[in-house]
Scaffold this motif. Structure first.
Motif, PDB file in Angstrom:
ATOM      1  N   SER A 163      81.578 -18.206  40.902  1.00 32.67           N
ATOM      2  CA  SER A 163      80.973 -17.760  42.153  1.00 32.67           C
ATOM      3  C   SER A 163      81.750 -16.591  42.755  1.00 32.67           C
ATOM      4  O   SER A 163      81.147 -15.646  43.285  1.00 32.67           O
ATOM      5  N   ARG A 164      83.077 -16.645  42.677  1.00 38.67           N
ATOM      6  CA  ARG A 164      83.874 -15.509  43.164  1.00 38.67           C
ATOM      7  C   ARG A 164      83.600 -14.265  42.320  1.00 38.67           C
ATOM      8  O   ARG A 164      83.560 -13.140  42.838  1.00 38.67           O
ATOM      9  N   THR A 165      83.410 -14.471  41.031  1.00 39.71           N
ATOM     10  CA  THR A 165      83.065 -13.337  40.154  1.00 39.71           C
ATOM     11  C   THR A 165      81.755 -12.708  40.588  1.00 39.71           C
ATOM     12  O   THR A 165      81.623 -11.476  40.637  1.00 39.71           O
ATOM     13  N   SER A 166      80.769 -13.531  40.919  1.00 39.02           N
ATOM     14  CA  SER A 166      79.490 -13.016  41.405  1.00 39.02           C
ATOM     15  C   SER A 166      79.692 -12.149  42.638  1.00 39.02           C
ATOM     16  O   SER A 166      79.120 -11.059  42.751  1.00 39.02           O
ATOM     17  N   ALA A 167      80.522 -12.614  43.559  1.00 31.28           N
ATOM     18  CA  ALA A 167      80.764 -11.859  44.784  1.00 31.28           C
ATOM     19  C   ALA A 167      81.461 -10.527  44.495  1.00 31.28           C
ATOM     20  O   ALA A 167      81.133  -9.493  45.097  1.00 31.28           O
ATOM     21  N   LEU A 168      82.419 -10.537  43.572  1.00 29.61           N
ATOM     22  CA  LEU A 168      83.121  -9.301  43.222  1.00 29.61           C
ATOM     23  C   LEU A 168      82.179  -8.307  42.552  1.00 29.61           C
ATOM     24  O   LEU A 168      82.240  -7.100  42.818  1.00 29.61           O
ATOM     25  N   LEU A 169      81.316  -8.794  41.672  1.00 29.26           N
ATOM     26  CA  LEU A 169      80.333  -7.914  41.043  1.00 29.26           C
ATOM     27  C   LEU A 169      79.387  -7.321  42.082  1.00 29.26           C
ATOM     28  O   LEU A 169      79.005  -6.147  41.995  1.00 29.26           O
ATOM     29  N   ALA A 170      79.013  -8.127  43.066  1.00 29.70           N
ATOM     30  CA  ALA A 170      78.129  -7.633  44.120  1.00 29.70           C
ATOM     31  C   ALA A 170      78.794  -6.508  44.913  1.00 29.70           C
ATOM     32  O   ALA A 170      78.137  -5.526  45.283  1.00 29.70           O
ATOM     33  N   GLU A 171      80.093  -6.653  45.171  1.00 30.66           N
ATOM     34  CA  GLU A 171      80.810  -5.609  45.892  1.00 30.66           C
ATOM     35  C   GLU A 171      80.825  -4.297  45.115  1.00 30.66           C
ATOM     36  O   GLU A 171      80.876  -3.217  45.713  1.00 30.66           O
ATOM     37  N   ARG A 172      80.763  -4.382  43.793  1.00 31.21           N
ATOM     38  CA  ARG A 172      80.879  -3.202  42.943  1.00 31.21           C
ATOM     39  C   ARG A 172      79.547  -2.814  42.304  1.00 31.21           C
ATOM     40  O   ARG A 172      79.508  -2.092  41.312  1.00 31.21           O
ATOM     41  N   LYS A 173      78.466  -3.283  42.892  1.00 29.09           N
ATOM     42  CA  LYS A 173      77.157  -3.091  42.260  1.00 29.09           C
ATOM     43  C   LYS A 173      76.852  -1.625  42.016  1.00 29.09           C
ATOM     44  O   LYS A 173      76.368  -1.248  40.939  1.00 29.09           O
ATOM     45  N   ASP A 174      77.129  -0.766  42.985  1.00 24.05           N
ATOM     46  CA  ASP A 174      76.785   0.641  42.824  1.00 24.05           C
ATOM     47  C   ASP A 174      77.556   1.283  41.675  1.00 24.05           C
ATOM     48  O   ASP A 174      76.978   2.022  40.853  1.00 24.05           O
ATOM     49  N   GLU A 175      78.847   1.025  41.576  1.00 24.25           N
ATOM     50  CA  GLU A 175      79.628   1.644  40.501  1.00 24.25           C
ATOM     51  C   GLU A 175      79.272   1.054  39.140  1.00 24.25           C
ATOM     52  O   GLU A 175      79.243   1.786  38.131  1.00 24.25           O
ATOM     53  N   LEU A 176      78.955  -0.230  39.091  1.00 20.20           N
ATOM     54  CA  LEU A 176      78.510  -0.834  37.838  1.00 20.20           C
ATOM     55  C   LEU A 176      77.164  -0.252  37.406  1.00 20.20           C
ATOM     56  O   LEU A 176      76.934   0.003  36.214  1.00 20.20           O
ATOM     57  N   THR A 177      76.288  -0.035  38.372  1.00 15.93           N
ATOM     58  CA  THR A 177      74.983   0.551  38.078  1.00 15.93           C
ATOM     59  C   THR A 177      75.148   1.944  37.491  1.00 15.93           C
ATOM     60  O   THR A 177      74.522   2.292  36.479  1.00 15.93           O
ATOM     61  N   ASP A 178      75.996   2.756  38.110  1.00 16.51           N
ATOM     62  CA  ASP A 178      76.208   4.114  37.603  1.00 16.51           C
ATOM     63  C   ASP A 178      76.798   4.099  36.194  1.00 16.51           C
ATOM     64  O   ASP A 178      76.391   4.903  35.330  1.00 16.51           O
TER      65      ASP A 178
END
Length: 479
Positions: free
Chosen positions: A72-87
């Motif tokens: 669940s913490r991993t999900s939250a961290l990925l959400a924080e970085r969604k824009d950079e992961l998308t790019d």
């Protein structure tokens, strides 16, 4: 400057022993190097497997809710970085920004889902036929899972393998596809920051002949989950089952959409075009065959051609209608199949040419007058090429829909309730949809195919995703 990534082994970021690396490039701008990665070999992979083995017992004995909190913490961290992961996903794989953002969100949701499911893992209690006896089952992790994932969904598919494997208490070694591995490395970073113990997840990049073969054949890998082509998947299956590993394969597709004469033709054209040309046709569930009743055939061809011709390809970061192919070889394969279709006698209504511009761009193609036995109607193309096949009615449509070696996704567009129900019962596919495109999946229900699309062993996603990574133990407790 290109980003320099390392393998993630035993909680440390390490280079390949050889020191060799490979590059990824932006498919919209092939002169741009996005990142470099270790060109790992069998020895590097064995080290990663050893790290997983060393971590597996402790992780397997960690309470499910504790494992779930890390996911669940991993999900939250990925959400924080969604824009950079998308790019990053766009720059390596080529999807449009909207498509890539949706895929990253799917990975975020998957970790959130399995984070919650980890607390529910357990067995069942049964009533014993003997007195003074408790009878129940426990679900235990298998040990070490080997994961081999493709380039076309470079974060969603790894997520739906990694998250249930870890939720169930297994350690894992993953080989991401070499064309777009960056988001898997970023996912490993998020898991590390979330508190995942060293060695529970290990990431190794390199060729399938070295890394993939070692994962499939290593005696201390207990289960192998593979997504990719049918040809490679069958090789993985043969290798992995030689020593009794549990194996899960999800492979190719040649997915049909049947268009009935009761359908709204404009709506049907929207559904088919979205399924055929979305993500540049680079999806195992993409619609590559529209099987259309003769009474509405000409009208449908005109409508779907209009939609294809309205699509403007462009660089994914610009969020166009359609992005490029992932590589030059994928582009060449699509163009070759367009030539095959013309040689077979099908009518190329529109598209099919590589664009005269930088990047691996192609026009979406529509063929009419396609016979069911043509190669373009039988073989997986993995590009934005649609074959429109005329049929006389439901029985012929069903025969054509089922008349391929694959059986992944199938849909029907109809206002006839009887036709819809028959198609659900009679379509040879693992996923069947009514009045929907063949692509698109819910994360909490099983996903998988039949025939050459799957090993037909275990499904992915939802509760079925956990079933693959656990084994049941039955306990008789007399007192």
């Amino acid at each position: 400057m290109p980003t320099e990534y390392s393998n993630y082994v035993g909680g440390e970021w390490t280079d390949a022993r050889s020191g060799e690396t490979f590059e990824t490039r932006d498919p919209a701008n092939p002169d741009e190097v996005v990142a470099t990665y270790p060109q790992s070999d069998a020895a590097d992979t064995e080290t990663a497997i050893e790290a997983a083995v060393a971590a597996s017992a402790e992780w397997g004995s960690t309470p499910g809710p504790e494992r779930g909190r890390i996911l669940s913490r991993t999900s939250a961290l990925l959400a924080e970085r969604k824009d950079e992961l998308t790019d990053l996903l766009v720059r390596e794989e080529g999807k449009t920004r909207s498509e890539a953002g949706g895929e990253v969100q799917r990975a975020i949701d998957i970790f959130d889902y399995y984070g919650a499911k980890a607390s529910d893992l357990g067995g069942t209690v049964k009533s014993s036929s003997a007195r003074n006896t408790n009878l129940y089952t426990e679900n235990e992790p298998l040990g070490v899972a080997g994961l081999i994932t493709p380039w076309n969904y470079p974060i969603a598919i790894p997520a739906w393998k990694i998250a249930p494997a870890l939720a169930a208490g297994n350690a894992a070694v993953i080989k991401p596809a070499s064309l777009a591995p960056g988001v898997v490395h970023e996912m490993a970073t998020a898991l590390e920051e979330a508190g995942l113990p060293d060695g529970v997840l290990n990431v190794v990049t390199g060729p399938g002949s070295e890394v993939g073969d070692t994962i499939a054949s290593h005696p201390e890998v207990d289960a192998v989950s593979f997504t990719g082509s049918t040809a490679v998947g069958n090789t993985v299956y043969d290798t992995a089952t030689d020593d009794g590993k549990r194996v899960q394969l999800e492979m190719g597709g040649k997915n049909p959409t049947v268009v009935s004469d009761s359908a709204d033709v404009e709506e049907a054209a929207d559904i088919v075009a979205s399924g055929a040309f979305g993500v540049t046709g680079q999806a195992c569930t993409a619609c590559s065959r529209a099987i259309v009743y003769e009474d509405v055939y000409d009208e449908f061809v005109d409508a779907v051609v209009e939609r294809a011709e309205a699509i403007e390809p462009g660089p994914g970061l610009d969020d166009p209608d359609m992005g490029p192919h992932v590589s030059e070889s994928e582009l060449e394969s699509t163009v070759d199949y367009v030539g095959i279709g013309e040689d077979e006698g099908a009518t190329l209504e529109t598209g099919g040419a590589a664009l005269d511009r930088e990047g691996y761009f192609v026009e979406p193609a529509v063929f009419s007058d396609v016979e069911p036995d043509y190669r373009i109607a039988q073989e997986e193309i993995f590009g934005p090429v649609l074959s429109v096949i005329p049929v006389g009615g439901y029985e012929e449509a069903l025969d054509v829909a089922n008349g391929v070696e694959y059986g992944l996704s199938a849909s029907i567009v109809t206002d006839d309730h009887t036709e819809a129900n028959r198609f659900v019962d009679e379509a040879e596919a693992g996923v069947v949809k009514i009045n929907e495109k063949t692509t698109g999946l819910e994360l909490h229900v099983p996903f998988g195919g039949v025939k050459a699309s799957s090993s037909e062993t275990y499904r992915e996603q939802g509760d079925a995703g956990l079933d693959f990574y656990t084994i049941s133990k039955t306990v008789y407790d007399s007192y």
